[in-house]
Design a protein around this motif. Structure first.
Motif, PDB file in Angstrom:
ATOM      1  N   GLY A  61      33.384  43.283  24.609  1.00  0.00           N
ATOM      2  CA  GLY A  61      33.290  42.380  23.465  1.00  0.00           C
ATOM      3  C   GLY A  61      34.393  41.346  23.484  1.00  0.00           C
ATOM      4  O   GLY A  61      34.155  40.163  23.197  1.00  0.00           O
ATOM      5  N   GLN A  62      35.608  41.775  23.854  1.00  0.00           N
ATOM      6  CA  GLN A  62      36.712  40.821  23.879  1.00  0.00           C
ATOM      7  C   GLN A  62      36.516  39.807  24.998  1.00  0.00           C
ATOM      8  O   GLN A  62      36.862  38.643  24.885  1.00  0.00           O
ATOM      9  N   PHE A  63      35.952  40.289  26.104  1.00  0.00           N
ATOM     10  CA  PHE A  63      35.897  39.460  27.296  1.00  0.00           C
ATOM     11  C   PHE A  63      34.690  38.513  27.282  1.00  0.00           C
ATOM     12  O   PHE A  63      34.811  37.339  27.567  1.00  0.00           O
ATOM     13  N   MET A  64      33.535  39.067  26.920  1.00  0.00           N
ATOM     14  CA  MET A  64      32.307  38.266  27.000  1.00  0.00           C
ATOM     15  C   MET A  64      31.972  37.582  25.688  1.00  0.00           C
ATOM     16  O   MET A  64      30.902  36.987  25.563  1.00  0.00           O
ATOM     17  N   GLY A  65      32.892  37.683  24.694  1.00  0.00           N
ATOM     18  CA  GLY A  65      32.561  37.238  23.341  1.00  0.00           C
ATOM     19  C   GLY A  65      31.986  35.850  23.259  1.00  0.00           C
ATOM     20  O   GLY A  65      30.984  35.629  22.580  1.00  0.00           O
ATOM     21  N   SER A  66      32.591  34.887  23.960  1.00  0.00           N
ATOM     22  CA  SER A  66      32.131  33.510  23.809  1.00  0.00           C
ATOM     23  C   SER A  66      31.254  33.081  24.974  1.00  0.00           C
ATOM     24  O   SER A  66      31.003  31.898  25.143  1.00  0.00           O
ATOM     25  N   PHE A  67      30.802  34.057  25.781  1.00  0.00           N
ATOM     26  CA  PHE A  67      30.096  33.666  27.010  1.00  0.00           C
ATOM     27  C   PHE A  67      28.767  32.976  26.706  1.00  0.00           C
ATOM     28  O   PHE A  67      28.468  31.925  27.258  1.00  0.00           O
ATOM     29  N   MET A 126      36.219  29.265  23.001  1.00  0.00           N
ATOM     30  CA  MET A 126      37.283  29.841  22.184  1.00  0.00           C
ATOM     31  C   MET A 126      38.230  28.753  21.691  1.00  0.00           C
ATOM     32  O   MET A 126      38.519  27.803  22.405  1.00  0.00           O
ATOM     33  N   ASP A 127      38.684  28.886  20.439  1.00  0.00           N
ATOM     34  CA  ASP A 127      39.676  27.995  19.848  1.00  0.00           C
ATOM     35  C   ASP A 127      39.162  26.557  19.683  1.00  0.00           C
ATOM     36  O   ASP A 127      39.958  25.631  19.593  1.00  0.00           O
ATOM     37  N   ARG A 151      28.515  29.256  25.367  1.00  0.00           N
ATOM     38  CA  ARG A 151      28.644  28.082  26.214  1.00  0.00           C
ATOM     39  C   ARG A 151      27.327  27.323  26.319  1.00  0.00           C
ATOM     40  O   ARG A 151      27.294  26.165  26.707  1.00  0.00           O
ATOM     41  N   MET A 158      36.384  34.481  13.349  1.00  0.00           N
ATOM     42  CA  MET A 158      35.185  34.930  14.056  1.00  0.00           C
ATOM     43  C   MET A 158      33.931  34.518  13.308  1.00  0.00           C
ATOM     44  O   MET A 158      32.931  34.097  13.910  1.00  0.00           O
ATOM     45  N   LYS A 195      33.752  29.926  32.085  1.00  0.00           N
ATOM     46  CA  LYS A 195      34.906  30.316  31.275  1.00  0.00           C
ATOM     47  C   LYS A 195      34.436  31.173  30.095  1.00  0.00           C
ATOM     48  O   LYS A 195      33.438  30.859  29.448  1.00  0.00           O
ATOM     49  N   VAL A 196      35.173  32.249  29.855  1.00  0.00           N
ATOM     50  CA  VAL A 196      34.845  33.086  28.705  1.00  0.00           C
ATOM     51  C   VAL A 196      36.094  33.240  27.858  1.00  0.00           C
ATOM     52  O   VAL A 196      37.199  32.990  28.302  1.00  0.00           O
ATOM     53  N   GLY A 197      35.917  33.648  26.636  1.00  0.00           N
ATOM     54  CA  GLY A 197      37.059  33.842  25.750  1.00  0.00           C
ATOM     55  C   GLY A 197      36.650  34.677  24.570  1.00  0.00           C
ATOM     56  O   GLY A 197      35.532  35.188  24.507  1.00  0.00           O
ATOM     57  N   ARG A 198      37.542  34.812  23.612  1.00  0.00           N
ATOM     58  CA  ARG A 198      37.207  35.562  22.401  1.00  0.00           C
ATOM     59  C   ARG A 198      36.416  34.672  21.455  1.00  0.00           C
ATOM     60  O   ARG A 198      36.630  33.456  21.428  1.00  0.00           O
ATOM     61  N   PRO A 199      35.513  35.246  20.689  1.00  0.00           N
ATOM     62  CA  PRO A 199      34.663  34.411  19.830  1.00  0.00           C
ATOM     63  C   PRO A 199      35.358  34.008  18.537  1.00  0.00           C
ATOM     64  O   PRO A 199      34.987  34.467  17.455  1.00  0.00           O
ATOM     65  N   VAL A 200      36.371  33.170  18.635  1.00  0.00           N
ATOM     66  CA  VAL A 200      37.071  32.715  17.427  1.00  0.00           C
ATOM     67  C   VAL A 200      37.255  31.212  17.493  1.00  0.00           C
ATOM     68  O   VAL A 200      37.367  30.630  18.573  1.00  0.00           O
ATOM     69  N   THR A 201      37.286  30.592  16.323  1.00  0.00           N
ATOM     70  CA  THR A 201      37.639  29.170  16.265  1.00  0.00           C
ATOM     71  C   THR A 201      39.154  29.052  16.252  1.00  0.00           C
ATOM     72  O   THR A 201      39.871  30.050  16.244  1.00  0.00           O
ATOM     73  N   ALA A 202      39.636  27.815  16.219  1.00  0.00           N
ATOM     74  CA  ALA A 202      41.080  27.580  16.263  1.00  0.00           C
ATOM     75  C   ALA A 202      41.751  28.207  15.055  1.00  0.00           C
ATOM     76  O   ALA A 202      41.149  28.334  13.981  1.00  0.00           O
ATOM     77  N   LYS A 203      42.999  28.613  15.222  1.00  0.00           N
ATOM     78  CA  LYS A 203      43.729  29.226  14.102  1.00  0.00           C
ATOM     79  C   LYS A 203      43.898  28.197  12.990  1.00  0.00           C
ATOM     80  O   LYS A 203      44.137  27.021  13.251  1.00  0.00           O
ATOM     81  N   PHE A 233      33.254  30.937  13.843  1.00  0.00           N
ATOM     82  CA  PHE A 233      32.712  30.726  15.188  1.00  0.00           C
ATOM     83  C   PHE A 233      31.220  31.006  15.200  1.00  0.00           C
ATOM     84  O   PHE A 233      30.420  30.199  15.706  1.00  0.00           O
TER      85      PHE A 233
END
Lengths: 118, 173
Positions: free
Chosen positions: A2-8, A17-18, A11, A98, B151-159, A101
């Motif tokens: 979940g942490q790794f593939m969360g935003s996969f 992310m962020d 795309r 989250m 590229k993958v990351g955590r599913p969060v928007t910017a702080k 997002f």
């Protein structure tokens, strides 16, 4: 995973992310959303030398925690509750991010769907 | 020097003193470059034979450097680094892996054990080493460039910070 593939899969709508949310925060709500309020005062944070990256919406808890540490210095275990409060607040903050997002992702999917229909 | 000689005479036996005088005299009388210089390049057979004898070699194994290299009649020794010489042979000078009166290679100071072994044979050929290196590093780069698009990351928007303008909770006012 979940942490790794969360935003996969996000795309597909070019969301990573962020990223910052791009839609109007009120879109799709039947009620007015409550605004987050900053409780700690900026000059207090400056005076306590809290670094800018920690001056978020939870910093009043951080301030409380740091004050407690200062007062009980060698016996910092006495500040367990203050620390817990602060970490809980950060946890809620993360959950909010989250949710934002997921909201952004769904709104983008919806927009793509509407453009496809029109 | 004089002090060293007196010390020898007083503290050691006279035999040692005589030897030491010999060493000192030799060092102070034969220390000019022209005395170490090789002779002129040998052109006739007699000259070759003389040069071979001078360097303690057989005529058959004597071979000078090409004349334009400027080494005169100095013999061209086989290119064998000290490190590649047999370590079990009973040399006269084991430290240098050298026998008494054995001629030096013209570049002996660079192919000694402490510098570079000119005749080293690598256990793994150089082309194999290069292939492994390029394969490994290149493979890493290929993987990197391939994954650049995933590229993958955590599913969060910017702080959210207060100075970034209003933020909202998901609850009603």
């Amino acid at each position: 995973m979940g942490q790794f593939m969360g935003s996969f899969n996000a795309r597909e709508v070019d969301l990573y992310m962020d990223d910052k949310p791009t839609f109007n925060p009120q879109d799709g709500f039947s009620y007015n959303r409550k605004e987050r309020e900053m409780i700690a005062k900026e000059e207090d944070l400056v005076s306590a030398k809290i670094p800018p990256k920690y001056r978020d919406y939870c910093s009043h808890y951080l301030l409380e925690y740091q004050v407690c540490r200062y007062k009980n210095m060698p016996l910092v275990y006495k500040c367990a509750h203050e620390k817990h409060n602060y970490l809980n607040c950060e946890h809620q903050d993360y959950i909010l991010r989250m949710k934002e997002f997921e909201r952004e992702r769904r709104l983008r999917l919806r927009e793509n769907r509407l453009v496809g229909v029109a | 020097m004089a002090l060293a000689l007196i010390k020898k005479a007083v503290l050691s036996n006279p035999n040692s003193l005589r030897k030491t005088i010999g060493i000192f005299c030799n060092a102070s009388r034969n220390h000019w470059n022209y005395q170490y210089k090789p002779g002129p390049y040998p052109r006739t057979e007699e000259e070759r034979a003389a040069a071979a004898k001078k360097y303690g070699l057989l005529v058959e194994e004597y071979q000078p450097y090409p004349e334009d290299m400027g080494y005169g009649d100095y013999p061209k020794m086989p290119d064998i680094g000290t490190d590649s010489k047999d370590p079990h042979y009973p040399y006269d000078l084991p430290d240098l892996k050298r026998n008494f009166n054995e001629p030096f290679h013209a570049r002996a100071e660079i192919i000694g054990e402490d510098r570079y072994d000119i005749s080293m044979r690598p256990r793994i050929p150089v082309w194999q080493q290069l292939t492994w290196f390029v394969g490994t590093v290149g493979g890493c780069f290929l993987l990197y460039f391939f994954l650049e698009d995933y590229k993958v990351g955590r599913p969060v928007t910017a702080k959210q910070y207060p100075h970034d303008g209003p933020h909202y909770l998901f609850s009603p006012k």
